[in-house]
Design a protein around this motif. Sequence first.
Motif, short mmCIF file in Angstrom:
data_model
loop_
_atom_site.label_atom_id
_atom_site.label_comp_id
_atom_site.label_asym_id
_atom_site.label_seq_id
_atom_site.Cartn_x
_atom_site.Cartn_y
_atom_site.Cartn_z
N ARG A 59 0.86 -1.19 0.00
CA ARG A 59 0.00 0.00 0.00
C ARG A 59 0.89 1.23 0.00
O ARG A 59 1.92 1.26 0.68
CB ARG A 59 -0.91 0.01 1.22
N PHE A 60 0.48 2.23 -0.75
CA PHE A 60 1.26 3.46 -0.79
C PHE A 60 0.32 4.65 -1.01
O PHE A 60 -0.73 4.54 -1.64
CB PHE A 60 2.32 3.41 -1.90
N LEU B 189 -2.63 -2.91 -10.16
CA LEU B 189 -2.74 -1.65 -9.41
C LEU B 189 -4.22 -1.38 -9.16
O LEU B 189 -5.02 -1.28 -10.11
CB LEU B 189 -2.12 -0.50 -10.20
N ASN B 190 -4.55 -1.29 -7.88
CA ASN B 190 -5.94 -1.00 -7.47
C ASN B 190 -6.94 -1.93 -8.16
O ASN B 190 -7.99 -1.52 -8.65
CB ASN B 190 -6.29 0.45 -7.76
N GLY B 191 -6.58 -3.22 -8.21
CA GLY B 191 -7.48 -4.23 -8.72
C GLY B 191 -7.49 -4.39 -10.23
O GLY B 191 -8.20 -5.26 -10.75
N VAL C 131 1.15 3.44 -16.79
CA VAL C 131 0.03 3.56 -15.85
C VAL C 131 -0.98 4.52 -16.47
O VAL C 131 -0.70 5.72 -16.61
CB VAL C 131 0.50 4.08 -14.48
N PRO C 132 -2.15 4.05 -16.89
CA PRO C 132 -3.12 4.92 -17.57
C PRO C 132 -3.56 6.09 -16.67
O PRO C 132 -3.54 5.99 -15.44
CB PRO C 132 -4.30 3.98 -17.85
N LEU D 44 -0.79 -2.04 -4.66
CA LEU D 44 -0.03 -2.69 -5.73
C LEU D 44 0.15 -4.15 -5.37
O LEU D 44 0.59 -4.48 -4.25
CB LEU D 44 1.34 -2.03 -5.91
N ARG D 45 -0.16 -5.02 -6.31
CA ARG D 45 -0.07 -6.46 -6.06
C ARG D 45 0.68 -7.12 -7.21
O ARG D 45 0.39 -6.87 -8.38
CB ARG D 45 -1.47 -7.06 -5.93
#
Length: 690
Positions: free
Chosen positions: A57-58, A84-86, A105-106, A117-118
């Motif tokens: 998490r950031f 990122l965020n699902g 990153v759109p 972030l996963r």
Amino acid sequence: MPVSCFLTLILCLVFTQATLAADPVIITEQLVHLRHSGDREWTTFPEQAQVKELFLRFNAKSNPRETVLFLRQQDVKQTWNVELNGKILGKLIRHEQDQHLLLPVPAGAVITGVNELRIYQSGKITPDDISVGEIVLLTEPVSEFLSEAQLSIQVTDKETKQGIPCRITIVDAEGTLVVTSAESNEHQAVRTGVIYTRDGETQFQLPAGEYTVYAGRGFEYGVDQRQLILKKGDQKKIELKIGREVNTSGYVSSDTHIHTLTHSGHGDCSMEERMLTLAGEHIEFPIATDHNKQINYEPLARKLKVRQYFTPVIGNEVTTKWGHFNVFPVREGGPVPDYQLPDWDGIFESILATPHVKAVILNHARDIHSKYRPFDPKNYLSLTGENLDGWRLQANAMEIINSGATQTEVLQLYRDWFGALNRGQFLTPVGCSDSHDVSRYIVGQSRTYIQADDQDSGKIDVNQTIQNFVDGKVLLSYGLLTQIKVNSRYGPGELVPQAKKWDVNLTVSGPSWVTAEQIQLYANGQLICSESIKSAKQGGIKWQGTWKLKQPSHDCFLVAVATGPGVSAPYWQFAKPYQPDSPEFESQVVGSTGAVWIDMDGDGQKTTAYEYAQGLVKQHAEDLKTLFKQLDRYDQAVVMQVASLLRMRGLEPFDPKLTKALRGASNAVQLGFALYGEAWRASQIARRTN
């Protein structure tokens, strides 16, 4: 682990700039060891991974325009998603080498506040130890991030002073492959940190930083390098010079196992990129072997202006449920062997009926495909070259070193080959790459040198070269080149006539960036001579020597094998086995000869261990005492073939009658039967448990 030098430089430069969104965010400074499940792949990894997946998490501010996620990855072989965020941003690159990854990153993908972030393994979960981290959310699009400095590179041949096809490798201060603005086109084939160029020239942009640039051209050439620091706004040009270091006169370099994404459907190398990589790695005699297709490189090689660097041959990897077989030459648009047949008899009948086919190679015999492994102990007895299912191998060559599918034990396939030769299967040994990729598995990293006129790489005599290949007039190279002459004249694929003395002249060569440590000589698969090598540091001859052999008691074959530590440098890094037998692995360079046959009995024929054994068993099978006494005149290979033939006649290795008779035999005969017995026992256990 502290933030890398490259990452620190990025942040220093970016923080000094005005941004349209939030400042760059260091999500983690660490490299984290991940493994979803299962045992560790290699003992170089800790027994327990730090985490199964990376979840961080950031805090950040939303991004009104496209930005970029910067990260570093190592040892990635399976599929790992970056989310990122699902929402999935992309995947890690399936590549073992240490390298950077930039993921766009759109706009709007980052939210103001807490973001998640996963990084996690997806699809079929196969154990995969990876390291990933040093992650930064930057503030600009990829194109802007890569536009801070410009680098022009020119690589020339030391001898001709002209531009030359080559591989250019770019790494940061920690040896990590870096992303540049370069893109693949008709002039160059590009991947992270790697550019193959057809004429030695390229130009691209990249972030400010500290770099090392390498230039090379495969095994026969030296490597030149430059270190440089690029500041924002720099436009620099560097010149690199490479030259031939290994003398391969009288031989042409061949890769007999080559794929493209275009026609095989996996990997990442397009047809256009393959032409450039072949020229860049100096493969003079490439065999096109896409799966069950017959592809002609000729028109595209001419279009891309690289045809003068190699003479292509149309082949086919006949990909069946019962093994893979590379065959050549074949016709473009001609009949394709039936790859759906249910057994070897039908498959080989179809292959051998295909017009023009001369070479038939058994591929990666220790690998499993479609749940079948040709040389699995349950199917094959390596010591004596026996197919335990009664299937007849009608190939005339087999892969010994496949750099895209290396074995955990580097000499295992040599032992398999020795057993086959002793059984009477005259198989040409093969080195190849099985490459489907631009840089993950390097085309021609392992290769076969075929005896041929090499004066003009673009005009090689195809028919004569293929015939020499079939005749076994070859050398195998995976970082070294070993050459042999018996009695100053006879080499691989030749029969040495009866003589009063036996001198074996050996030469081990390699480029300056490779080290040789040992040279070994085998007779009928048994080690008879070995010597440590104090390897010369310069390119060229690493070691030379002459060994005087004892008089052989019967016909045999000689094979020399040189080894040394594997290449770990980023410009030609060796891959690990993708189907390992053990978590223990030590990479090695290898250079070996084809088989030279000794005609000790003077009949002008290559008499195999199996043929000697047949004669002995036919004459003395009913009198084991006499049979074992006669065996004292023969080597261990003949003894083990006799053990095999007795088993086939109903006298199995641990039969009390055989055990009793062996008590009066010599130690050498007892040892041969004991080795065969242990191999037979292991095979029977494998058959029962599978």
